[in-house]
Design a protein around this motif. Structure first.
Motif, mmCIF file in Angstrom:
data_model
loop_
_atom_site.group_PDB
_atom_site.id
_atom_site.type_symbol
_atom_site.label_atom_id
_atom_site.label_comp_id
_atom_site.label_asym_id
_atom_site.label_seq_id
_atom_site.Cartn_x
_atom_site.Cartn_y
_atom_site.Cartn_z
ATOM 1 N N TRP A 169 -8.680 4.155 -4.305
ATOM 2 C CA TRP A 169 -8.937 3.767 -2.905
ATOM 3 C C TRP A 169 -8.149 2.520 -2.505
ATOM 4 O O TRP A 169 -8.038 2.213 -1.327
ATOM 5 N N LEU A 170 -7.624 1.781 -3.486
ATOM 6 C CA LEU A 170 -7.003 0.499 -3.186
ATOM 7 C C LEU A 170 -5.868 0.583 -2.158
ATOM 8 O O LEU A 170 -5.816 -0.239 -1.234
ATOM 9 N N LEU A 206 -2.488 2.456 -11.355
ATOM 10 C CA LEU A 206 -3.457 1.577 -10.705
ATOM 11 C C LEU A 206 -4.364 0.948 -11.755
ATOM 12 O O LEU A 206 -4.588 1.509 -12.823
ATOM 13 N N PRO A 226 -10.383 3.160 -8.261
ATOM 14 C CA PRO A 226 -9.168 2.377 -7.971
ATOM 15 C C PRO A 226 -8.176 3.088 -7.061
ATOM 16 O O PRO A 226 -7.331 2.426 -6.437
ATOM 17 N N THR A 247 2.637 1.727 -3.292
ATOM 18 C CA THR A 247 1.721 2.218 -4.322
ATOM 19 C C THR A 247 1.512 3.721 -4.202
ATOM 20 O O THR A 247 1.437 4.446 -5.203
ATOM 21 N N GLY A 293 -5.886 -1.329 1.465
ATOM 22 C CA GLY A 293 -4.819 -2.215 1.925
ATOM 23 C C GLY A 293 -4.328 -1.837 3.309
ATOM 24 O O GLY A 293 -4.064 -2.706 4.154
ATOM 25 N N SER A 340 0.827 -1.212 0.000
ATOM 26 C CA SER A 340 0.000 0.000 0.000
ATOM 27 C C SER A 340 0.860 1.260 0.000
ATOM 28 O O SER A 340 0.610 2.203 -0.770
ATOM 29 N N THR A 398 -11.884 -4.376 -10.708
ATOM 30 C CA THR A 398 -11.998 -4.203 -9.250
ATOM 31 C C THR A 398 -13.459 -3.995 -8.884
ATOM 32 O O THR A 398 -14.281 -3.569 -9.698
#
Length: 377
Positions: free
Chosen positions: A224-225, A212, A222, A205, A229, A202, A217
């Motif tokens: 928010w990924l 992303l 995306p 990233t 995490g 996380s 998803t």
């Protein structure tokens, strides 16, 4: 402890120090109606107090009890077992005698022997005279059936005796197996590794220029990924903290002391809780068993303490599936025919290590009654 059925829905169990009348209803928990113990007041529940016009305090001192009385009634064609009271209590209720039990079966001879046996035991427990119109020539009690030898292995626990002594003569210990601790440590290591991975991916990233995914998803944005995490990593970290707390707080040794008639839980040398046998009604052993199959299988087992106030306190929980749970020499066909519901557990009916452990624990606590709750999956 002798245990005698006195009707379709009641039984009496007794020992030299205790005498109990219990209401039995297979789908529900048995209820303690009357309890007599050496050196303490005679106790009864609210329904018994109302039906017999007794003091609503729920107890009568031994000094206010006269004698245990057994007599035959030609009117009801039955034996009546009861107690006489002091003049002070008798004046308030206009009668000096109250009934404990009535034996109204057509087989009067058999019930006469049972009534004499129970009346004699109650009088000895209370330390008062026994008066009876029946001959005191009841058959001698049979020799008790020996319990399963210790130690007993109960999943994550082991029941062992103090040296060569067992039951009422020696201390019993429930000791948690070391594999329970190792299993918790493996869980902690796995969750800690996942925490590090989720945090590393996380943060990497968020701090890199990697693109992303824009499809595939389940979240609308995306971006928010990475934050999702981090949230998962925090949840894993909380789970690690929870497991560490369980290791620090859960007892790893439970001691049943026959001299104090108490049961205590320890974590190392630190005592977590303690209960005296006087605060216990009985012991419950529950098992969730497979309905069909060649080998009797237990999916879940528990031993619980039934307190005087009606609450249940877990003593031991075994969630491990045991495919062939029967002790050596037990008949699998007879076990499959065993009825479900709550029933008194006698030594001759014991078929698993958990059931045997419950009977062992009951003995040093004053030979408490043991109930077996059998459920099918």
């Amino acid at each position: 402890m002798p245990r005698l059925a006195v009707s379709a829905n009641s039984l009496v169990d007794y020992s030299p120090e205790r005498w109990r009348l219990i209401q039995v209803d297979a789908p529900a928990a048995p209820k303690l109606i009357v309890e007599a113990k050496t050196g303490v007041p005679f106790r009864y529940n609210a329904y018994f107090a109302v039906s017999r016009d007794l003091p609503d305090s729920g107890e009568i001192g031994v000094a206010d009890l006269g004698q245990v009385v057994l007599g035959w009634s030609n009117e009801t064609r039955s034996w009546h077992l009861g107690l006489t009271l002091s003049p002070e209590i008798s004046l308030a209720r206009s009668s000096r005698w109250f009934e404990l039990l009535r034996f109204s079966n057509a087989d009067a001879g058999r019930h006469e022997d049972t009534a004499v046996q129970l009346g004699t035991a109650l009088a000895k427990t209370l330390g008062i005279p026994f008066a009876s119109t029946a001959p005191l020539d009841a058959e001698p009690e049979p020799e008790p059936i020996p319990l399963e030898p210790l130690p007993l292995h109960l999943g994550a626990w082991r029941l062992e005796a103090d040296g060569q002594k067992q039951g009422a003569d020696g201390e019993l210990r429930l000791v948690r197996e070391t594999r329970w601790l190792r299993a918790k440590q493996r869980q902690i290591a796995w969750y800690a590794l996942l925490t590090v991975l989720y945090m590393w991916v996380s943060i990497a990233t968020l701090t890199s220029e990697l693109g992303l995914p824009i499809a595939g998803t389940l979240i609308p944005d995306p971006s928010w990924l990475p934050y999702l995490g981090i949230a998962v990593a925090i949840l894993l970290l909380l789970n690690v903290a929870r497991l560490l707390m369980i290791i620090q707080r859960e007892p790893n040794r439970i001691v049943i002391n026959p001299y104090e008639k108490s049961i205590s839980a320890f974590r190392g040398d630190r005592q977590r809780w303690k209960l005296n046998a006087g605060g216990l009604q009985s012991i419950y052993v529950s098992e969730l068993v497979k309905k069909r199959g060649r080998k009797p299988t237990v999916f879940h087992g528990e031993i619980n303490l039934h307190l005087l106030d009606g609450r249940f306190m877990p003593l031991l929980v075994d969630s491990e599936k045991i495919v062939n749970a029967l002790l050596p020499g037990r008949d699998p066909a007879a076990e499959h025919k065993r009825p479900t519901g709550v029933h008194a557990l006698e030594p001759e009916a014991v078929s698993t290590a958990l059931q045997a452990a419950a009977l062992h624990i009951a003995v040093p606590l004053g030979e408490l009654p043991v109930w077996y709750d059998r459920r099918l999956k």
